[in-house]
Design an enzyme around this catalytic site. Structure first.
Site, PDB file in Angstrom:
ATOM      1  N   SER A 135       8.146  -5.333  -3.436  1.00  0.00           N
ATOM      2  CA  SER A 135       8.060  -4.555  -2.543  1.00  0.00           C
ATOM      3  C   SER A 135       8.410  -4.702  -0.889  1.00  0.00           C
ATOM      4  O   SER A 135       8.196  -5.556  -0.343  1.00  0.00           O
ATOM      5  CB  SER A 135       6.058  -3.990  -2.275  1.00  0.00           C
ATOM      6  OG  SER A 135       6.377  -2.960  -1.079  1.00  0.00           O
ATOM      7  N   LYS A 161      10.822  -2.402  -5.094  1.00  0.00           N
ATOM      8  CA  LYS A 161      10.268  -1.212  -4.705  1.00  0.00           C
ATOM      9  C   LYS A 161      10.239  -0.512  -3.697  1.00  0.00           C
ATOM     10  O   LYS A 161      10.521  -1.863  -2.998  1.00  0.00           O
ATOM     11  CB  LYS A 161       8.789  -1.521  -5.400  1.00  0.00           C
ATOM     12  CG  LYS A 161       8.019  -0.570  -4.302  1.00  0.00           C
ATOM     13  CD  LYS A 161       6.750  -0.981  -4.577  1.00  0.00           C
ATOM     14  CE  LYS A 161       5.888  -0.474  -3.849  1.00  0.00           C
ATOM     15  NZ  LYS A 161       4.117  -0.805  -4.036  1.00  0.00           N
ATOM     16  N   LYS A 163       9.614   1.345  -0.037  1.00  0.00           N
ATOM     17  CA  LYS A 163       8.765   2.276   0.723  1.00  0.00           C
ATOM     18  C   LYS A 163      10.057   3.721   1.391  1.00  0.00           C
ATOM     19  O   LYS A 163      10.756   3.667   2.025  1.00  0.00           O
ATOM     20  CB  LYS A 163       8.165   1.220   2.010  1.00  0.00           C
ATOM     21  CG  LYS A 163       7.163   0.435   1.755  1.00  0.00           C
ATOM     22  CD  LYS A 163       6.080   0.574   1.028  1.00  0.00           C
ATOM     23  CE  LYS A 163       5.139  -0.054   0.559  1.00  0.00           C
ATOM     24  NZ  LYS A 163       3.827  -0.010   0.231  1.00  0.00           N
ATOM     25  N   ASP A 188       7.687   3.758  -2.862  1.00  0.00           N
ATOM     26  CA  ASP A 188       5.684   4.469  -2.931  1.00  0.00           C
ATOM     27  C   ASP A 188       6.061   5.209  -1.462  1.00  0.00           C
ATOM     28  O   ASP A 188       6.701   4.653  -0.251  1.00  0.00           O
ATOM     29  CB  ASP A 188       5.595   2.678  -2.756  1.00  0.00           C
ATOM     30  CG  ASP A 188       3.842   2.516  -2.164  1.00  0.00           C
ATOM     31  OD1 ASP A 188       3.340   3.684  -2.171  1.00  0.00           O
ATOM     32  OD2 ASP A 188       3.148   0.905  -1.688  1.00  0.00           O
ATOM     33  N   GLU A 213       4.960   6.233  -6.152  1.00  0.00           N
ATOM     34  CA  GLU A 213       3.419   5.247  -6.338  1.00  0.00           C
ATOM     35  C   GLU A 213       3.010   6.742  -4.922  1.00  0.00           C
ATOM     36  O   GLU A 213       4.333   7.471  -3.718  1.00  0.00           O
ATOM     37  CB  GLU A 213       3.443   4.307  -5.911  1.00  0.00           C
ATOM     38  CG  GLU A 213       2.363   3.706  -5.675  1.00  0.00           C
ATOM     39  CD  GLU A 213       2.406   1.746  -5.467  1.00  0.00           C
ATOM     40  OE1 GLU A 213       3.666   1.144  -5.096  1.00  0.00           O
ATOM     41  OE2 GLU A 213       1.528   1.299  -5.074  1.00  0.00           O
ATOM     42  N   ASP A 238      -2.488   4.465  -6.135  1.00  0.00           N
ATOM     43  CA  ASP A 238      -2.684   3.414  -5.654  1.00  0.00           C
ATOM     44  C   ASP A 238      -3.574   3.646  -5.210  1.00  0.00           C
ATOM     45  O   ASP A 238      -4.898   3.733  -5.453  1.00  0.00           O
ATOM     46  CB  ASP A 238      -1.358   2.434  -4.989  1.00  0.00           C
ATOM     47  CG  ASP A 238      -1.410   1.597  -4.362  1.00  0.00           C
ATOM     48  OD1 ASP A 238      -3.079   1.189  -4.098  1.00  0.00           O
ATOM     49  OD2 ASP A 238      -0.936   1.270  -3.660  1.00  0.00           O
ATOM     50  N   LYS A 262      -5.447  -3.319  -7.280  1.00  0.00           N
ATOM     51  CA  LYS A 262      -5.111  -4.004  -6.834  1.00  0.00           C
ATOM     52  C   LYS A 262      -6.861  -4.243  -6.600  1.00  0.00           C
ATOM     53  O   LYS A 262      -7.704  -3.629  -6.815  1.00  0.00           O
ATOM     54  CB  LYS A 262      -5.427  -2.947  -5.353  1.00  0.00           C
ATOM     55  CG  LYS A 262      -4.052  -2.801  -5.076  1.00  0.00           C
ATOM     56  CD  LYS A 262      -3.462  -2.933  -4.020  1.00  0.00           C
ATOM     57  CE  LYS A 262      -1.714  -2.616  -3.231  1.00  0.00           C
ATOM     58  NZ  LYS A 262      -1.846  -1.412  -2.176  1.00  0.00           N
ATOM     59  N   GLY A 290       0.526  -5.499  -4.102  1.00  0.00           N
ATOM     60  CA  GLY A 290      -0.365  -7.131  -3.158  1.00  0.00           C
ATOM     61  C   GLY A 290      -0.551  -6.115  -2.358  1.00  0.00           C
ATOM     62  O   GLY A 290      -0.827  -5.087  -1.672  1.00  0.00           O
TER      63      GLY A 290
HETATM   64  O1  OSB Z   1       1.404   0.079  -0.887  1.00  0.00           O
HETATM   65  O2  OSB Z   1       1.415  -1.481  -2.119  1.00  0.00           O
HETATM   66  C1  OSB Z   1       1.116  -0.839  -0.975  1.00  0.00           C
HETATM   67  C2  OSB Z   1       1.345  -3.575   1.288  1.00  0.00           C
HETATM   68  C3  OSB Z   1       0.630  -3.155   1.890  1.00  0.00           C
HETATM   69  C4  OSB Z   1      -0.295  -1.943   2.121  1.00  0.00           C
HETATM   70  C5  OSB Z   1      -0.229  -1.233   1.103  1.00  0.00           C
HETATM   71  C6  OSB Z   1       0.714  -2.130  -0.110  1.00  0.00           C
HETATM   72  C7  OSB Z   1       1.327  -2.708   0.445  1.00  0.00           C
HETATM   73  C8  OSB Z   1       2.662  -3.383  -0.490  1.00  0.00           C
HETATM   74  C9  OSB Z   1       2.976  -4.757  -0.268  1.00  0.00           C
HETATM   75  O3  OSB Z   1       3.524  -2.779  -0.682  1.00  0.00           O
HETATM   76  C10 OSB Z   1       3.066  -5.493  -1.115  1.00  0.00           C
HETATM   77  C11 OSB Z   1       2.631  -7.502  -1.163  1.00  0.00           C
HETATM   78  O4  OSB Z   1       4.209  -7.877  -1.654  1.00  0.00           O
HETATM   79  O5  OSB Z   1       1.737  -7.902  -0.839  1.00  0.00           O
HETATM   80 MG    MG Z   2       1.088   1.363  -2.321  1.00  0.00          MG
END
Ligand code: OSB
Ligand code: MG
Length: 369
Positions: A135, A161, A163, A188, A213, A238, A262, A290
């Protein structure tokens, strides 16, 4: 298992690189850890609460006080058969899934150690290795993002992925796709859009994404179903999936075609397994999300990802992407093929380093029965 004592601590760890989502940028993590002391073993758990109530309404202070005032007293001195009995003891407390999960997961780890079993087997896992994705947060420039993607692909990761948020979305996806036409790519939004933006969201369809996402509100399922109807791209939920019941609602209304599990967001391993099972029965694939975890939470995510319906690469990646030094030994490593092999050691197979943790600790409370 008799729950004899519980240690609660906060540690502070700077990230190797800031992580930016549509709700903000994080440079350093404040992490809540719990240790359950039971009949000669210590089980560790990590709460995925953030420093602020931005991803969800929970945050480190709400988790700390809910644990101290309600969840720890519900467990201290109790004898339980298995970690699966924990949700029942917490049932009176509404919400606070991330606080509950830290404690329940620590008990799963303690149970695995007492039974001299790998945690993944205790959870019902079947995979010998798990596929990994990354991510990648919002960067200062598209050039920086492209450089990061190049490095992660070279490292072997199987899914990228990014953001997105209004202003950093189709323009960025366009640049990625013109350089890499065929990589497995998803995005995402962390709830950055509204239903008024359907026309804009339909433009994402041209990029052949594995999924988008959480485009809409964090607590919404109904409007995601309306949106999914108008998009070719699969929606993955999510934030909205906080329980097995919300997962059932989402798959029954076709609000998503993929679910991000999660374990912290749904309140612990017991509920995460239930979400997995519901998705599987509807032929909806899941993957493990994560939350910038240390090796403790990361090792738990790895164990969960061995369940059969975790068929898409997760956001479970190597420790060194986040930390100069992780708090487990060995650190989490990913092979050149983008996989994490699963071991057969009792517990998680990643040993917690209490001396390292002690040095990072800024707050600690030990509660005895
Ligand atoms: O939406 O998945 C998410 C990190 C912090 C809060 C929300 C998210 C995330 C990530 C990071 O996408 C995922 C990771 O590499 O731990
Ligand atoms: Mg997410």
């Amino acid at each position: 298992m008799k729950i004899e004592a519980i240690t609660l601590r906060e540690i502070q760890m700077p990230l190797v690189h800031f992580f930016e989502t549509s709700f903000g940028r994080t440079y350093s993590r404040q992490i809540l850890l719990v240790t359950v002391h039971s009949e000669g073993v210590d089980g560790w758990g990590e709460s995925v609460v953030g420093e602020n109530p931005f991803y969800s309404s929970e945050w480190i202070e709400s988790a700390w006080s809910t644990l101290i005032h309600y969840l720890i007293p519900a467990l201290l001195g109790k004898r339980i058969q298995s970690a699966r009995d924990v949700p029942c003891l917490f049932a009176k407390v509404r919400g606070h899934q991330m606080a509950k999960a830290a404690l329940e997961n620590a008990i799963w780890e303690a149970e695995a150690l007492q039974k001299k079993m790998p945690l993944w087997k205790l959870l019902g896992g079947t995979r010998a290795e798990i596929p990994c994705g990354v991510s990648i947060g919002i960067q200062d420039s598209v050039e920086q993002l492209l450089e990061t993607i190049e490095a992660e692909l070279a490292a072997g990761y199987r899914r990228i992925k990014i953001k997105v948020k209004p202003g950093w979305d189709t323009n960025v996806l366009e640049r990625i796709r013109s350089r890499w036409a065929d990589i497995t790519l998803s995005c995402d939004a962390n709830s950055a859009y509204t239903l008024d933006q359907v026309e804009h969201l339909r433009k994402f369809d041209q990029f052949n994404l594995l999924m988008i996402e959480q485009p809409l509100w964090n607590d919404d399922i109904y409007y995601h179903a309306r949106l999914q109807n108008q998009l070719r791209t699969a929606i993955c939920l999510d934030e909205s999936i906080v329980s097995a019941r919300s997962a059932a609602f989402a798959v029954e209304t076709a609000a998503c075609r993929i679910i991000n599990v999660k374990v912290g967001r749904v309140g612990g391993f017991t509920e995460a397994i239930a979400v997995h099972d519901i998705a599987q029965s509807h032929k909806v694939p899941v993957w493990c999300g994560g939350m910038l975890e240390t090796g403790i939470g990361r090792a738990h995510n790895i164990a969960l990802s061995t369940l059969p319906n975790f068929s898409l690469p997760g956001d479970v990646s190597a420790s060194k992407r986040y930390w100069k030094q992780d708090i487990v030994d060995p650190e989490i490593e990913v092979s050149r093929e983008g996989m994490i092999p699963i071991g057969n050691q009792p517990g998680t197979g990643y040993r917690v380093q209490p001396e390292v943790i002690e040095k990072l600790t800024v707050r600690k409370e030990v509660l005895h029965c």
